[in-house]
Write an enzyme that holds these catalytic residues in place. Structure first.
Site, PDB file in Angstrom:
ATOM      1  N   ASP A  32       4.896  -2.154   9.118  1.00 51.57           N
ATOM      2  CA  ASP A  32       4.024  -2.233   8.143  1.00 51.57           C
ATOM      3  C   ASP A  32       3.434  -3.538   8.066  1.00 51.57           C
ATOM      4  O   ASP A  32       4.215  -4.411   7.402  1.00 51.57           O
ATOM      5  CB  ASP A  32       4.683  -1.556   6.904  1.00 51.57           C
ATOM      6  N   LYS A  65      -5.373  -6.559   1.722  1.00 52.33           N
ATOM      7  CA  LYS A  65      -4.635  -7.876   1.649  1.00 52.33           C
ATOM      8  C   LYS A  65      -5.211  -8.913   2.466  1.00 52.33           C
ATOM      9  O   LYS A  65      -5.926  -9.900   1.734  1.00 52.33           O
ATOM     10  CB  LYS A  65      -3.310  -7.674   1.865  1.00 52.33           C
ATOM     11  N   TRP A  86       7.930  -1.860  -0.984  1.00 47.03           N
ATOM     12  CA  TRP A  86       7.091  -1.018  -0.041  1.00 47.03           C
ATOM     13  C   TRP A  86       8.096  -0.333   0.977  1.00 47.03           C
ATOM     14  O   TRP A  86       7.860   0.835   1.395  1.00 47.03           O
ATOM     15  CB  TRP A  86       6.100  -1.943   0.469  1.00 47.03           C
TER      16      TRP A  86
HETATM   17  C1  LIG Z   1      -0.163  -3.214  -0.653  1.00 51.17           C
HETATM   18  C2  LIG Z   1       1.154  -2.800  -0.008  1.00 51.17           C
HETATM   19  C3  LIG Z   1       1.322  -1.426   0.730  1.00 51.17           C
HETATM   20  C4  LIG Z   1       0.311  -0.258   0.118  1.00 51.17           C
HETATM   21  O1  LIG Z   1      -0.882  -0.138   0.200  1.00 51.17           O
HETATM   22  P1  LIG Z   1      -1.632   1.014  -0.544  1.00 51.17           P
HETATM   23  O2  LIG Z   1      -2.998   0.768   0.131  1.00 51.17           O
HETATM   24  O3  LIG Z   1      -1.908   0.346  -1.898  1.00 51.17           O
HETATM   25  O4  LIG Z   1      -1.274   2.105  -0.539  1.00 51.17           O
HETATM   26  C5  LIG Z   1       2.095  -1.055   1.553  1.00 51.17           C
HETATM   27  N1  LIG Z   1       2.913  -2.028   2.245  1.00 51.17           N
HETATM   28  C6  LIG Z   1       2.664  -3.248   1.873  1.00 51.17           C
HETATM   29  C7  LIG Z   1       3.690  -4.380   2.510  1.00 51.17           C
HETATM   30  C8  LIG Z   1       1.833  -3.747   1.037  1.00 51.17           C
HETATM   31  O5  LIG Z   1       1.812  -5.066   0.707  1.00 51.17           O
END
Ligand SMILES: *Cc1c(COP(=O)(O)O)cnc(C)c1O
Length: 361
Positions: free
Chosen positions: A174, A198, A102
């Protein structure tokens, strides 16, 4: 039907009471007799939901007046481009800590908008650890980090994050897979983003928190929908928001407040320690991530070979344990044990691991 033990990495487990409340609102939302799925986002009942969701985020993160909260669409992935688009001019440099796939996607997107400097990377080691020696140009506009690496089961410790926050550079983070999992000094971040699916909601909505003093500094024209200022001024109602996703996220935020982040953090530490101890005490299972960088959210492990992994996967199926398969590039297993995972789920998984190991002797 007995509910399975849900270890999916995302979309992921939500608290049972949140699911019940969401179910109720599908038929009778806020006493209107209408479904939350069929009511105007401009109705006073829905506006109250958005207001409460934003207020809960401010309270949970203890945000000061410099920090603005937005609920946006496009997932975590949209923020990979939206953050540099709003913060980085073409001739400027941003630092990126490359700790996983990511993070790699985030820095790749940023190259569309300015210069990217990889401050440190663990790519050559298959992202099994967090590199901590950073090389940052003095004029970098911001440093982008990924607090929890969902795929590899590594996480930046609170101590390391504090160290980065003490540098004289805005931190863009993030937090898609560990927001609200621990206490952090959120006011010291420049920008925090997290897809909801998540750790605090369903797919379809992404939370963004930004220090407003960082905005308005880029010279490129910004489309209204991709300009944070639009969504701040319009209080996340510039266009139709994903109403149901925001509603369920709001319910999950209420639940988070009820538990308190301090208590959730203690539980997360306890749950992860239990599972890692079982892995370390096993002669069969082994952890994948470096011990000092292990994630409290995603626990990655495997046996010595794929054939044995497959046998354990079959036992998990029998035991009603789902979503535990590792990411395809990592293999083995990944137990995602987010805030909503009760300790009992961990116990069931550990029992299955021990039963499996004993059965091989
Ligand atoms: C799942 C995830 C993403 C991507 O998220 P989407 O909503 O699928 O675009 C980005 N960063 C991290 C750390 C993730 O676990």
């Amino acid at each position: 039907m007995i509910k399975p033990y849900n270890f999916y990495s995302g979309p992921a487990i939500l608290p049972e009471e949140v699911l019940h409340q969401a179910q109720e609102a599908i038929h009778n939302f806020s006493g209107t007799g209408l479904s939350v799925l069929e009511i105007s986002h401009r109705s006073k009942e829905f506006v109250a939901v958005m207001d409460e969701a934003i207020a809960l985020v401010k309270e949970l993160m203890q945000l000061d007046a410099d920090h603005e909260v937005m609920f946006l669409q496009g997932g975590g992935s949209m923020q990979f481009c939206m953050a540099p688009m709003n913060l980085l001019n073409e001739n400027e440099t941003a630092g990126y800590l490359e700790t996983g796939q990511w993070a790699n996607y985030a820095l790749t997107e940023a190259k569309n908008f300015g210069k990217v400097h990889i401050a440190a990377s663990s790519k050559a080691d298959h992202y099994t650890h967090i590199p901590k020696q950073l090389d940052l140009p003095a004029d970098a506009r911001y440093l982008h980090i990924t607090s929890n690496n969902t795929i590899y089961g590594t996480q930046l410790s609170t101590t390391f994050i504090d160290e980065l926050l003490s540098k004289n550079i805005p931190i863009v983070c993030d937090m898609s897979s560990d927001l609200f999992s621990r206490k952090l000094d959120y006011n010291r971040f420049g920008l925090v983003y997290a897809a909801a699916q998540k750790n605090f909601g369903p797919a379809g909505v992404t939370l963004v928190v930004v220090n407003k003093h960082l905005l308005g500094k880029v010279t490129r024209p910004l489309p209204a929908m991709l300009d944070y200022r639009t969504h701040i001024i319009k209080e996340s109602m510039h266009n139709t928001p994903p109403c149901f996703a925001v509603y369920v996220a709001m319910l999950a935020l209420r639940w988070t407040k009820q538990q308190s982040i301090a208590e959730i953090e203690q539980q997360n530490i306890r749950k992860a320690e239990k599972l890692y101890t079982a892995i370390d005490n096993s002669m069969l299972f082994q952890g994948i991530a470096a011990k000092e960088d292990r994630s409290l959210m995603n626990v990655c492990f495997r046996t010595a070979d794929e054939a044995t992994d497959e046998k354990f996967a079959a036992l998990c199926k029998q035991k009603n344990i789902v979503g535990i398969k590792g990411y395809r590039t990592v293999g083995g297993f990944r137990a995602s044990i987010y805030n909503a995972m009760p300790e009992q789920g961990i116990d069931v998984l550990i029992d299955a691991m021990q039963e499996f190991e004993t059965s091989l002797h």
